[in-house]
Write a protein that holds these residues in place. Structure first.
Motif, short mmCIF file in Angstrom:
data_model
loop_
_atom_site.label_atom_id
_atom_site.label_comp_id
_atom_site.label_asym_id
_atom_site.label_seq_id
_atom_site.Cartn_x
_atom_site.Cartn_y
_atom_site.Cartn_z
N GLY A 146 0.80 -1.12 -0.18
CA GLY A 146 -0.08 0.08 0.00
C GLY A 146 0.92 1.08 -0.02
N ASP A 147 0.45 1.97 0.96
CA ASP A 147 1.45 3.16 1.20
C ASP A 147 2.82 3.12 2.40
N LYS A 148 2.90 2.00 2.60
CA LYS A 148 3.83 1.55 3.69
C LYS A 148 5.09 0.88 3.48
N PRO A 149 6.33 1.23 3.84
CA PRO A 149 7.25 0.29 3.39
C PRO A 149 7.26 -1.07 4.06
N THR A 150 7.80 -1.87 3.50
CA THR A 150 8.15 -3.35 4.09
C THR A 150 9.61 -3.22 4.45
N LYS A 151 9.69 -4.31 5.45
CA LYS A 151 11.05 -4.57 5.93
C LYS A 151 12.20 -4.90 5.03
N GLU A 152 11.76 -5.20 3.82
CA GLU A 152 12.81 -5.47 2.83
C GLU A 152 13.37 -4.13 2.43
N PHE A 153 12.34 -2.71 2.39
CA PHE A 153 12.98 -1.58 2.05
C PHE A 153 14.17 -0.96 2.73
N PHE A 154 13.95 -1.30 4.27
CA PHE A 154 14.79 -1.03 5.14
C PHE A 154 16.24 -1.74 4.97
N GLN A 155 16.05 -3.14 4.68
CA GLN A 155 17.41 -4.07 4.51
C GLN A 155 18.01 -3.72 3.36
N LYS A 156 17.28 -3.42 2.21
CA LYS A 156 17.95 -3.08 0.76
C LYS A 156 18.51 -1.87 0.78
N ARG A 157 18.14 -0.81 1.42
CA ARG A 157 18.55 0.61 1.58
C ARG A 157 19.80 0.76 2.45
N LYS A 158 19.55 -0.16 3.61
CA LYS A 158 20.67 -0.28 4.40
C LYS A 158 22.14 -0.95 3.64
N GLU A 159 21.74 -1.92 2.72
CA GLU A 159 22.82 -2.31 2.00
C GLU A 159 23.51 -1.45 0.98
N HIS A 160 22.54 -0.69 0.52
CA HIS A 160 22.95 0.23 -0.56
C HIS A 160 23.92 1.57 0.07
N LEU A 161 23.55 1.91 1.32
CA LEU A 161 24.12 3.25 1.89
C LEU A 161 25.47 2.48 2.31
N ILE A 162 25.46 1.21 2.82
CA ILE A 162 26.96 0.71 3.07
C ILE A 162 27.84 0.69 2.03
N TYR A 163 27.13 0.30 0.55
CA TYR A 163 28.17 0.26 -0.44
C TYR A 163 28.55 1.59 -0.82
N LEU A 164 27.79 2.88 -0.59
CA LEU A 164 28.16 3.97 -1.00
C LEU A 164 28.96 4.41 0.09
N PHE A 165 28.80 4.37 1.27
CA PHE A 165 29.84 4.86 2.51
C PHE A 165 30.92 4.07 2.25
N ASN A 166 31.40 2.93 1.56
CA ASN A 166 32.56 2.21 1.38
C ASN A 166 33.18 3.06 0.38
N ILE A 167 32.38 3.35 -0.74
CA ILE A 167 33.11 4.28 -1.89
C ILE A 167 33.26 5.53 -1.38
N ALA A 168 32.47 6.36 -0.59
CA ALA A 168 32.89 7.65 -0.11
C ALA A 168 34.18 7.78 0.77
N VAL A 169 34.46 6.77 1.65
CA VAL A 169 35.61 6.93 2.38
C VAL A 169 36.87 6.62 1.51
#
Length: 733
Positions: free
Chosen positions: A706-729
């Motif tokens: 519906g209009d609510k995120p699932t827990k997969e959203f939080f899991q996938k976005r965390k993985e994506h941010l960790i990947y970006l953080f690695n590149i940023a460092v």
């Protein structure tokens, strides 16, 4: 250790030889304060506390601490190594007792009813004089002879008191003996006449307290000559000073302030219990006398300066307070004076006075305590190469400097000048980097986002925000070593930088902070930044910094660009702390990485970052907060719009639910559900077209119910941010 003895003594027995059983002295030995000692610095509150503490004691004696001296028996003097502030204060109190005694003595022979007090006043006058001035038997007119003649005059001539002609002659003799002008106190010219008379009187004496530094000697001598005590039958005792408009020396002003404080304090102690000015003057003399006899000090006498200074260090083994900076400075002065036998005394005075002015005006003056400690720490680590020193521990600073300087067989004017230049260079670097001791996170964020800031500047403010001063010392060591050995475009500039001449350092350091002029300094700073960002604590960065200190200090032959430490272990730590990070954890590193990702964008390969132009300004980025995309506290009236799960707290507080948002927009967004959040990011300048916005919105569209995120959203976005953080460092821009 050549320890001659230690005894509890009052002022009038301080300089007696040991062992002596603490017997009284008829005349004291000279007390000399060495070149390398700091000047008299006590403020009014220090003086008042000493007197108040003495008064608070119920018994006759008050123990006021210790003093350490070198008893030079051949020269019949004591070098005062520790306790100068207390001793000088007590000496000034004795001088005031002397001044009040002599005006009271003058008044005592002015009226028949007061003549009975003359003997007692001569006694107090003589006791004070014996411990103010040196008795020099070889002189034509020694102090002993002068005091004997005064006593004889009083004994033989006061019988003629009622004979007007004889009385005038007796009074004139008395005034001449004690150095008072023969004029009325109420006249306009009296203060000047008093100065002239006292100056002539003191010029024929040698003070029992002296300094190796002639500027300090002149300051105390002139301040004593300026001091005037008023007393007559219609005016209670008062203090004044001649020629205050001509006081140019800070040191002289310090003595004048101290004399005024001591007099006013003892006058206040008496309260309103004395109606007659003469009685009040006698009471002041008696009260100061009780103070000088009742104040006890533990006097430790040694036979040589080395042993005395060892005791001094032990007695002053404490954390770095403001005055400890003087103790550090005195280590430099002591070695300079003791290792320069060829310089004339006037030349030593000139050099030390110039260094004193720089220490106060250019390096530490008007700076907060935290900044003083940081400057001292950075400079001493570079000078000594001692990686064991702990920031904010002044005892370690002093020991390190002491060991380093005592290991030098020669310590020239050029050497001490270079060391002071290094202290000033650290002040310059700290200033240009914009180091603050409040809101340190905001300063680090501003510099991370500011394209005008070099990697060096960003790293300095990052380390300060992380409270990693021990890591910062390694980077500063490298920077200073580069300035000394490799910086400069021509011979003249290189020569100035090799000596750390402040103007040259300021020019080059400014370029390093705002244009990243030096490739080596930028590369080393980047490695320090990366290892500190990757590591979960200061342990790995500190180990890296220790290597920088060992290989890049004042004694190193050349500059040594170091690798980035235990990078493999740091990478593992990074993966662990980022993966386990929650909103309740330390925020700065995550905010910095988000700030970096705001101004950078993944390239087409997705494996590197490139610079991106955005509408957010530096001031807005400095106010970035970590916002919960999905609100932490749902609106109970619309609970159906919010993510609901047994582990809701874990997902909501995790990295996958974080987005940077300036504070103003964060307040407006409040506790909106995720479906309504994206408009606020767009308002803040992180909207469509920005990779952080686009990736988060796509993940929400792909993983929602519906209009609510699932827990997969939080899991996938965390993985994506960790990947970006690695590149940023790893970003090398």
């Amino acid at each position: 250790m050549e320890l001659k003895g230690a005894e509890i003594r009052d002022f009038y027995r301080l300089t007696a030889d040991m062992p002596s059983g603490g017997s009284a002295l008829k005349f004291p030995k000279k007390v000399k304060i060495p070149h390398y000692q700091r000047p008299y610095k006590w403020e009014s509150e220090n003086i008042e506390k000493l007197i108040d503490d003495w008064r608070s004691e119920q018994g006759d004696q008050y123990f006021a601490g210790s003093i350490v001296t070198v008893n030079n028996e051949k020269r019949e003097l004591h070098e005062l190594i520790d306790g100068q502030q207390r001793y000088t204060t007590i000496y000034l109190a004795n001088f005031l007792r002397f001044l009040v005694s002599r005006v009271a003595l003058r008044q005592a022979i002015s009226e028949t009813t007061k003549i009975v007090h003359v003997g007692k006043l001569v006694e107090s006058y003589s006791e004070s004089a014996r411990f103010l001035f040196l008795n020099q038997p070889g002189d034509d007119y020694s102090l002993q002879k002068e005091l004997d003649d005064l006593q004889e005059m009083v004994n033989s001539e006061l019988e003629y008191f009622e004979d007007e002609n004889k009385f005038a002659e007796t009074k004139a003799k008395l005034l001449n003996f004690v150095g008072l002008p023969d004029s009325f106190e109420g006249s306009d010219e009296y203060l000047k006449e008093h100065f002239v008379s006292l100056e002539s009187f003191l010029d024929h004496k040698k003070l029992a307290l002296s300094y190796d530094r002639s500027s300090f000697d002149s300051a105390i001598s002139l301040s004593l000559k300026r001091c005037c005590i008023y007393l007559h039958e219609h005016r209670k005792p008062a203090i004044d000073f001649y020629g205050l408009d001509d006081v140019y020396s800070e040191h002289e002003q310090r003595y004048i302030d101290a004399l005024k404080t001591i007099f006013i304090k003892f006058d206040d102690i008496l309260g309103d219990g004395f109606d007659k000015p003469f009685d009040r003057a006698k009471a002041i003399v008696e009260k100061i006398g009780k103070f000088l006899h009742g104040l006890s000090l533990c006097v430790v006498q040694t036979g040589n300066a080395e042993d005395a200074y060892t005791l001094f260090e032990v007695l002053n083994d404490r954390s770095l307070a403001l005055d400890d900076l003087d103790l550090i400075k005195n280590q430099f002065y002591k070695n300079f004076v003791l290792k320069n036998k060829v310089l004339q005394e006037t030349e030593v005075d000139r050099i030390l006075q110039n260094l004193d002015d720089r220490w106060v005006d250019n390096i530490f003056g008007n700076q907060p305590d935290q900044k003083r400690k940081l400057i001292a720490y950075l400079a001493i680590v570079f000078i000594t190469g001692d990686e064991s020193i702990v920031y904010n521990r002044g005892d370690g600073y002093r020991r390190s400097i002491q060991n380093y300087l005592e290991g030098l067989s020669v310590y020239s004017e050029d050497d001490i000048e270079k060391h002071f230049n290094i202290f000033e260079s650290c002040r310059i670097i700290v200033d240009l980097a914009g180091v603050k001791f409040r809101s340190k996170d905001l300063v680090a964020l501003e510099n991370e986002f500011d394209q005008q800031s070099s990697t060096l500047k960003k790293t300095i403010t990052l380390l300060m925000a992380l409270n990693q001063e021990g890591v910062l010392s390694g980077l500063i060591n490298f920077t200073l070593k580069y300035i000394e050995k490799e910086a400069g475009e021509n011979t003249a500039q290189r020569e100035s930088l090799s000596k750390f001449v402040p103007d040259a350092v300021r020019q080059i350091a400014n370029e390093y902070m705002f244009s990243g002029l030096s490739e080596k300094v930028e590369k080393q700073a980047r490695r320090v930044w990366q290892i500190s960002m990757l590591s979960s604590s200061a342990d790995i960065p500190r180990d890296f910094a220790v290597g920088l200190i060992k290989h890049n200090n004042l004694s190193s032959d050349s500059i040594d660009l170091r690798d980035s430490g235990d990078r493999e272990k740091a990478n593992l730590e990074f993966k662990a702390w980022v993966s386990n990070w929650t909103y309740n954890s330390q925020h700065l590193k995550v905010r910095l990485l988000f700030a970096r990702l705001i101004s950078l964008s993944p390239d087409q390969s997705g494996e590197a970052l490139t610079k991106k132009t955005i509408s957010l300004g530096v001031s807005e980025v400095s106010k970035l907060q970590l916002d919960h995309i999905e609100a932490k506290r749902p609106d109970p009236s619309h609970a159906e719009k919010y993510f609901d799960d047994d582990d809701r707290e874990v997902y909501i507080q995790g990295l996958g639910n974080m987005m940077p948002l300036p504070s103003a927009e964060n307040i407006k967004k409040s506790n909106k559900p995720m479906s309504e959040s994206f408009g606020f990011y767009q308002e803040a300048g992180i909207g469509p077209g920005h990779h952080l916005y686009d990736s988060a919105l796509k993940l929400f569209e792909d993983h929602k119910s519906g209009d609510k995120p699932t827990k997969e959203f939080f899991q996938k976005r965390k993985e994506h941010l960790i990947y970006l953080f690695n590149i940023a460092v790893k970003y090398q821009g």
